[in-house]
Design an enzyme around this catalytic site. Structure first.
Site, PDB file in Angstrom:
ATOM      1  N   GLU A  44       0.866  -1.182   0.000  1.00 58.67           N
ATOM      2  CA  GLU A  44       0.000   0.000   0.000  1.00 58.67           C
ATOM      3  C   GLU A  44       0.900   1.228   0.000  1.00 58.67           C
ATOM      4  OE1 GLU A  44      -3.750   2.004   2.440  1.00 58.67           O
ATOM      5  OE2 GLU A  44      -2.349   0.709   3.515  1.00 58.67           O
ATOM      6  N   GLU A  69       4.873   4.591   4.138  1.00 60.04           N
ATOM      7  CA  GLU A  69       4.374   5.876   4.627  1.00 60.04           C
ATOM      8  C   GLU A  69       5.559   6.795   4.903  1.00 60.04           C
ATOM      9  OE1 GLU A  69       2.652   9.055   5.601  1.00 60.04           O
ATOM     10  OE2 GLU A  69       1.316   7.398   5.094  1.00 60.04           O
ATOM     11  N   ASP A 118      -3.608  11.712  -2.211  1.00 58.70           N
ATOM     12  CA  ASP A 118      -3.756  13.154  -2.384  1.00 58.70           C
ATOM     13  C   ASP A 118      -4.160  13.433  -3.835  1.00 58.70           C
ATOM     14  OD1 ASP A 118      -3.392  15.938  -2.672  1.00 58.70           O
ATOM     15  OD2 ASP A 118      -1.825  15.940  -1.136  1.00 58.70           O
ATOM     16  N   LYS A 122      -4.612  20.848  -8.687  1.00 60.70           N
ATOM     17  CA  LYS A 122      -4.128  21.854  -9.630  1.00 60.70           C
ATOM     18  C   LYS A 122      -3.381  21.195 -10.783  1.00 60.70           C
ATOM     19  CE  LYS A 122      -3.814  25.475  -6.130  1.00 60.70           C
ATOM     20  NZ  LYS A 122      -2.937  26.449  -5.424  1.00 60.70           N
ATOM     21  N   ASP A 154     -12.516   9.033  -2.681  1.00 58.38           N
ATOM     22  CA  ASP A 154     -13.820   9.705  -2.587  1.00 58.38           C
ATOM     23  C   ASP A 154     -13.889  10.861  -3.569  1.00 58.38           C
ATOM     24  OD1 ASP A 154     -11.827  11.154  -1.020  1.00 58.38           O
ATOM     25  OD2 ASP A 154     -13.489  12.466  -0.459  1.00 58.38           O
ATOM     26  N   GLU A 194     -11.903   6.324   4.736  1.00 60.72           N
ATOM     27  CA  GLU A 194     -13.107   5.732   4.148  1.00 60.72           C
ATOM     28  C   GLU A 194     -14.238   5.665   5.158  1.00 60.72           C
ATOM     29  OE1 GLU A 194     -14.315   1.683   1.623  1.00 60.72           O
ATOM     30  OE2 GLU A 194     -12.253   2.036   2.285  1.00 60.72           O
TER      31      GLU A 194
END
Length: 211
Positions: A44, A69, A118, A122, A154, A194
């Site tokens: 992930e 991460e 993210d 733009k 989302d 989520e």
């Protein structure tokens, strides 16, 4: 969201190097040896506080999971969840996943999860989106030929952009779901984001694509 600084994070990570593996580049091509089995590896990118991968590791003991991460203050929360859960098929990397080819060799990965990345809305930031073609190029290298990229968001604009990006790269779309929670997938493991978005009634999108 700005993460609170955790001055104890360095010591915590040092004490838990069996979970948060340091110097990922040194282990390129050796991840199954580190897990001490030949199970497929799923990763992930942007694992956040770890809820998704801990849930997946519990659900799928026959799969090895690696969460990547970049934020030290966030990954310590994920590591705490791993410790509390007792799962043994999940490792974490406190790394910038700018190029997965630095950490994994060709065909080493079976599945890549991109969860609530993210959106970088733009236009001038397009190259930072994790579904931009330069990222797809590296995914294609590290993924097994039958491997998959599973993407949840989302953000409708990012979802539409990603579908176009997948298609233009020549990927095969195996799933395009415009309302994931409407189908009540019993195998879907929710991330922290989520859960929050679903509680507000926001639609969650999911796609599954292969090269």
């Amino acid at each position: 969201m700005r993460q609170r600084h955790k001055p104890w994070a360095d010591d915590f990570l040092k004490e838990n190097e069996h979970i948060v593996i340091p110097n990922a580049i040194d282990n390129k091509g050796e991840w199954q040896s580190i897990f001490k089995n030949g199970h497929p590896i799923h990763i992930e990118v942007g694992t956040g506080k770890g809820q998704f991968l801990v849930g997946m590791a519990r659900q799928h003991p026959e799969i090895n999971f690696i969460g990547i991460e970049v934020s030290k203050s966030v990954i310590v929360s994920a590591a705490e969840k791993v410790l509390d859960s007792g799962v043994e098929n999940l490792l974490l990397l406190n790394e910038d996943a700018a190029d997965l080819r630095e950490m994994f060799t060709e065909n080493e990965i079976a599945t890549i999860y991109l969860n609530f990345s993210d959106p970088w809305p733009k236009n001038r930031h397009e190259k930072r989106r994790l579904t931009y073609r330069t990222f797809l190029e590296q995914y294609k290298v590290v993924l097994d030929p039958k491997g998959k990229v599973i993407f949840k968001t989302d953000n409708r604009e990012l979802f539409e952009y990603s579908l176009v990006s997948f298609n233009e790269f020549g990927m095969k779309l195996e799933e395009v779901n415009l309302d994931l929670h409407a189908i009540e997938d019993p195998l879907n493991v929710m991330t922290e984001y989520e859960e929050k978005f679903a509680a507000k009634g926001q639609v969650i999108y999911r796609s599954r694509a292969s090269f």
